[in-house]
Write an enzyme that holds these catalytic residues in place. Structure first.
Site, PDB file in Angstrom:
ATOM      1  N   ASP A 122       7.112 114.648  65.376  1.00  0.00           N
ATOM      2  CA  ASP A 122       7.313 113.231  65.635  1.00  0.00           C
ATOM      3  C   ASP A 122       8.386 112.753  64.666  1.00  0.00           C
ATOM      4  OD1 ASP A 122       7.248 110.487  65.854  1.00  0.00           O
ATOM      5  OD2 ASP A 122       5.102 110.276  65.465  1.00  0.00           O
TER       6      ASP A 122
ATOM      7  N   LYS B 126      13.561 102.306  66.741  1.00  0.00           N
ATOM      8  CA  LYS B 126      13.900 102.316  65.320  1.00  0.00           C
ATOM      9  C   LYS B 126      15.362 102.726  65.111  1.00  0.00           C
ATOM     10  CE  LYS B 126       9.078 103.560  64.629  1.00  0.00           C
ATOM     11  NZ  LYS B 126       8.556 102.243  64.237  1.00  0.00           N
TER      12      LYS B 126
ATOM     13  N   TRP C 267       0.477 107.919  61.358  1.00  0.00           N
ATOM     14  CA  TRP C 267       0.904 108.349  62.686  1.00  0.00           C
ATOM     15  C   TRP C 267       0.521 109.790  62.981  1.00  0.00           C
ATOM     16  CZ3 TRP C 267       1.248 104.678  65.822  1.00  0.00           C
ATOM     17  CH2 TRP C 267       1.696 103.421  65.399  1.00  0.00           C
TER      18      TRP C 267
END
Length: 361
Positions: free
Chosen positions: A172, A196, A101
């Site tokens: 992030d 999540k 990511w």
């Protein structure tokens, strides 16, 4: 009805209490005569939902007033572009690449402007964090970007390793936000996809210091400008109303768990028993990540004999344990043990893993 033990990486498990409350309020939210999905986003009912969600989030995370809280759309992937659009301001930025990511964030930022890779652990298969000697920072960078928890590779940056570098830190936190206390003031901007630990997919949370607003060039789309979204309290356009409502219920649920300190203790125990299961399996299961940066949210592991992968997943499904297949880019298995995954669920997973190893070892 029998609910599964859900270890999916996202969209992921939601607290059952939250789902039941949403079910009860689905047709009539607190006497409004309609669902949250049907009411005006500018009406007093939804405005109260939004205000409480933000207030509860600020309380949970200890977000100071000098930060704006935005509920946006587009997922964390949109933020990969929106961040450099807003913060570069003709300068350069640094990216530390520790997994898929952060790599994607760096690659997307390269399409927007001048960014540089300050460290990259790809040669290790993204199984560790870079050493201090490996990180080459630009002291004049517009910001430094990190992914504090890599969902795919299971690498998490411990809180004590978040240091002040003299430039705004952008993080992030998609796959571990709200799983532990965090010092928001160490960051210039925090962002996270909801699916999540926050709520259903469709909401993206951005927490941004006011000093970083108003830096975007005039030629970017208005909806991509943090300052404009902040001025309009996330409602320049119609926000993801139902997702915000569910997120607000999750925030209330977290407060009932003792806040982030309370859920932190539960998460530590869940991770402990799962990693112990892997470590005590005699090599039947292995986790490739350095112990000092193993994620407490996303636990990848491989079986010693890859021929057992398919039987393992089939047996897990029969046992009501789902979502264990690893990401296609790395293979193997992965158990995502987010906040809403109970200790009982992890105990059920460990029991299944121990039984499978005994029968097939």
């Amino acid at each position: 009805m029998t609910r599964i033990w859900n270890f999916s990486a996202g969209p992921a498990a939601l607290p059952e209490e939250v789902l039941r409350q949403a079910q009860e309020e689905l047709l009539d939210w607190q006497g409004a005569g309609c669902s949250v999905m049907e009411m005006s986003h500018r009406g007093k009912e939804f405005m109260s939902i939004l205000a409480r969600a933000e207030a509860d989030l600020r309380e949970l995370m200890g977000i100071p007033e000098q930060y704006k809280v935005l509920f946006l759309q587009g997922g964390a992937t949109q933020q990969f572009a929106q961040i450099p659009m807003n913060l570069l301001a003709g300068r350069s930025a640094d990216y530390i690449v520790t997994g898929s990511w952060s790599k994607k964030a760096f690659q997307e930022a390269q399409r927007i402007g001048n960014v540089r890779c300050a460290a990259n652990t790809a040669e290790s298969g993204f199984t560790r964090l870079p050493t201090a000697e490996e990180i080459k920072l630009d002291p004049f960078a517009a910001y430094l970007h990190v992914c504090t928890n890599e969902t795919i590779h299971g690498v998490e940056i411990p809180a004590e390793r978040i240091a002040d570098t003299g430039v705004p830190l952008v993080a992030d936190m998609s796959s571990h936000i709200l799983s532990r206390p965090v010092n928001v003031e160490k960051f210039g901007l925090i962002y996270a996809g909801a699916q999540k630990n926050i709520g259903p997919s469709g909401v993206t949370l951005v927490i941004v210091h006011r000093d970083l607003l108003g830096m975007a060039p005039l030629n970017i789309p208005t909806v991509m400008d943090y300052a404009v979204m902040a001025e309009n309290d996330s409602m320049l356009n119609t926000p993801p109303t139902f997702g915000i409502y569910i997120a607000g219920l999750v925030f209330q649920w977290l407060k009932r768990q003792g806040g982030l300190a309370g859920i932190d203790a539960i998460n530590a125990e869940k991770a402990r028993i799962l990693y112990e299961c892997i470590e005590n399996s005699g090599g039947f299961y292995t986790n490739p990540v350095d112990p000092d940066c193993r994620s407490r949210m996303n636990v990848p592991f491989v079986l010693a004999d890859a021929a057992l992968d398919a039987p393992f997943l089939a047996a897990a499904k029969d046992a009501g344990v789902l979502g264990l297949k690893g990401h296609k880019s790395v293979g193997g298995m992965r158990a995502s043990i987010y906040n809403a995954v109970s200790l009982a669920a992890v105990q059920a997973l460990v029991g299944f893993m121990n039984d499978f190893a005994k029968r097939n070892g």
